[in-house]
Design an enzyme around this catalytic site. Structure first.
Site, short mmCIF file in Angstrom:
data_model
loop_
_atom_site.label_atom_id
_atom_site.label_comp_id
_atom_site.label_asym_id
_atom_site.label_seq_id
_atom_site.Cartn_x
_atom_site.Cartn_y
_atom_site.Cartn_z
N ARG A 1 0.85 -1.18 0.00
CA ARG A 1 0.00 0.00 0.00
C ARG A 1 0.89 1.23 0.00
O ARG A 1 1.86 1.33 0.75
CB ARG A 1 -0.91 0.02 1.24
CG ARG A 1 -2.07 -0.95 1.14
CD ARG A 1 -3.09 -0.46 0.10
NE ARG A 1 -4.18 -1.40 -0.10
CZ ARG A 1 -4.21 -2.34 -1.03
NH1 ARG A 1 -3.18 -2.47 -1.86
NH2 ARG A 1 -5.25 -3.12 -1.17
N GLU B 1 -3.60 7.46 -6.05
CA GLU B 1 -3.51 6.75 -7.34
C GLU B 1 -4.63 7.22 -8.27
O GLU B 1 -5.80 7.24 -7.87
CB GLU B 1 -3.61 5.24 -7.11
CG GLU B 1 -2.43 4.69 -6.32
CD GLU B 1 -2.47 3.18 -6.15
OE1 GLU B 1 -3.45 2.56 -6.61
OE2 GLU B 1 -1.53 2.61 -5.57
N HIS C 1 0.20 -0.03 -10.20
CA HIS C 1 -0.56 -0.96 -9.35
C HIS C 1 -0.90 -2.24 -10.12
O HIS C 1 -2.06 -2.61 -10.31
CB HIS C 1 -1.84 -0.30 -8.84
CG HIS C 1 -2.33 -0.91 -7.54
ND1 HIS C 1 -2.92 -0.17 -6.54
CD2 HIS C 1 -2.30 -2.19 -7.08
CE1 HIS C 1 -3.24 -0.96 -5.54
NE2 HIS C 1 -2.88 -2.19 -5.84
#
Length: 598
Positions: free
Chosen positions: A286, A315, A334
């Site tokens: 994270r 993000e 990601h």
């Protein structure tokens, strides 16, 4: 007949008992209406009217999900795939949905749960991390949160290793250089992995798989995780160490911890100062666990030689991000779970979890409920049903006006205390205690919160029995203290309402009421009668019920001694009329009785 009998005739309809985690069923009425008062401040009133053509639940899929998962959902429910919803749009839609499925990009805030109007029963997170879901709000609103913790484990671990190797050998930077027409072999000399120390921070499923692969690359692996068992680490040749020791000894650090208040910005100016100069950092967990401004400073100062990042605090990151543009940073968008196999696996795993929860099945991947292994859930299932029905029966024995504040639950088992997790059983007893006397829907998720909110104190006691531990429990006993009972015989010698039950051949049985032993299946409804023990009583009551075509499923009589007082427990499939109940109460030998719905 005792004075309490008249109270038992004024019956209040009760909801049917259910084993489900959430007994809130999909709306089956023709229309549902949702009002959003939060819009009033802007002088806009949003009124949603939905026509329901069937009783299928509705599942909102707010982010893309693999086709295999969508197919499973569509076989069971009406599926609404609406992507890129704004927070306002999500709050508007959610009142018409029984379940919501998200990935990491959708924030499921307290406002979402409040806007659901109590209809939302399950939130499914297609992945591992659940920091984008307000768990406290979900629990308060009785909404189960499930995730898909296993399907993307290997994909995330593989991506962590890919970033580790790519960073060590400057793959991304060298690739960009060659494509720009350059040939800079000396600039992109890397470092070897073999013999280097890797600190795995967070030794869960992904961290463990990263450690296995790093060992295969010849790295020395240490790990920090305050909750990881040392024997599991030793089994793959990994040493568990303290946080400070891990970050100070490591040549490479790989992060695999969840984002919690305790781990937020856990890598910061202070922790970077404790690291070996030239350390390299990988993060596929994270973004929020790293203070990104502090990382930029550490990179500029040479404390951190390189960083490979798949996740970020925001993000997507802002275009002018100093961290993303830093020449010593390798960045991916990601991609930890982004393999074809993982995407399908996650979709299937979360679809099965959500559908199972909507069906009322016990979820092994529940995040805001007791985490119970699937094999334990299977074993405990009949005892879960027994626990709820004992709670439901006990509270119906409380006389009107008596507030339930003190409840004691006793579990008798031949198993050691560590081998019997009673959280699930306690939750279902709480469900049984509260639902018949309130409008609140209680489930596995909000049981403890709801009991505390109502001032109900539940204590637990265990009796260790001799014998074989094959069966998890011999009996469960529920006692309610400091109350009056509408059926005086339910009061034990110590002054509490007491009921006790066992599981026989997979079926819950009531085996004790007060000081009287009985044996009746806890199915349908129940009539309890205290009577003078004399011949013909079973036939007399059976005849009264037979005249109204009420089927008797079980009948049991427990007595103190022959020709003394006895308690007759009668299981019935249907609810007798008030007239039939009155006839039972008028039988001269019957001193008191009560009708109970299970």
């Amino acid at each position: 007949m005792a004075a309490s009998t008249s109270q038992t005739l004024r019956l209040k309809p009760l909801r049917n008992a259910s084993l489900s985690l959430s007994s809130k069923l999909p709306l089956s009425s023709a229309f549902s209406v949702s009002l959003h008062p939060r819009r009033l401040a802007s002088r806009r009133l949003v009124l949603i009217v939905s026509a329901g053509l069937d009783a299928k639940p509705t599942i909102l899929v707010a982010e893309k999900l693999g086709e295999a998962g969508l197919d499973l959902l569509k076989d069971f429910a009406n599926v609404d795939c609406s992507y890129n919803l704004s927070p306002e749009e999500l709050c508007t839609k959610i009142s018409l949905c029984d379940a919501l499925i998200v990935r990491s990009g959708t924030k499921v805030s307290r406002e979402v749960f409040e806007s659901s109007g109590g209809r939302l029963k399950v939130v499914g997170r297609a992945g591992v991390g659940i920091d984008n879901v307000d768990l406290a709000a979900a629990t308060e609103h009785g909404c189960l949160v499930v995730n898909a913790p296993t399907a993307n484990t290997i994909a995330a671990a593989e991506h962590g290793i890919a970033l580790l190797a790519a960073m060590a050998r400057n793959v991304a930077q060298a690739d960009a250089s060659v494509k720009a027409g350059k040939w800079q072999r000396n600039k992109y000399v890397g470092v070897s992995l073999v013999g280097k120390t890797l600190a795995v921070m967070g030794f869960g499923k992904v961290g463990t798989e990263v450690a296995r692969r790093a060992k295969g690359l010849g790295m020395h692996v240490i790990a920090h995780d305050p909750y990881a068992p040392a024997d599991r680490a030793r089994a793959i040749g990994v040493e568990l160490v303290s946080f400070d020791e891990a970050i100070s000894k490591a040549d490479f650090i790989s992060l695999h911890m969840p984002l919690t208040p305790a781990t937020s910005k856990i890598l910061n100016d202070e922790t970077f100062a404790k690291m070996k100069k030239g350390v390299r950092i990988v993060n596929v967990a994270r973004g929020g666990v790293i203070d990104e401004d502090a990382l930029v400073k550490a990179l500029d100062a040479g404390i951190v030689a390189q960083a490979a990042l798949d996740v970020f605090t925001v993000e997507p990151p802002v275009k002018e991000s100093k961290l993303i543009l830093h020449e010593k940073v390798t960045a991916t968008p990601h991609l930890g779970a982004s393999t074809m196999e993982a995407q399908e696996g996650v979709a299937i795993e979360i679809a099965e979890a959500v559908v199972g929860a909507l069906k009322g099945e016990l979820a092994a991947t529940a995040v805001n409920a007791p985490m119970v292994p699937a094999e334990v859930l299977t074993e405990l299932k009949p005892y879960v049903e027994l626990a709820e029905k004992l709670g439901r029966l006990a509270v119906q024995l409380v006389a009107g006006g008596s507030g339930v504040k003190s409840v004691k639950v006793t579990y008798a088992s031949a198993r050691a205390p560590d081998d019997l997790d009673t959280r699930l059983l306690r939750a279902m007893i709480t469900k049984g205690l509260i639902e018949p006397i309130s409008s609140v829907f209680v489930n596995l998720v909000n049981a403890d919160f709801t009991a505390k909110q109502r001032g109900i104190r539940i204590t637990e006691e265990r009796i260790i029995l001799d014998g074989s531990p094959e069966s998890p429990l011999d009996f469960i006993q529920v006692q309610i203290a400091n109350v009056e009972s509408k059926f005086a015989s339910a009061i034990s010698e110590s002054g509490e309402i007491k009921v006790e039950g066992r599981v026989k051949d997979g079926i819950p049985h009531l085996t004790r009421v007060g000081s009287f032993e009985v044996d009746v299946s806890m199915e349908g409804s129940l009539i309890l009668c205290r009577q003078v023990d004399q011949p013909g009583m079973i036939g007399t009551v059976g005849s009264i019920l037979g005249e109204e075509n009420v089927n008797v499923s079980f009948m049991s009589v427990g007595r103190i001694a022959p020709r003394k007082q006895a308690v007759m427990a009668i299981g019935v499939d249907d609810q007798p009329s008030k007239e039939s109940l009155k006839k039972i109460g008028d039988v001269p030998a019957i001193e008191e009785f009560v009708f109970l719905k299970l």
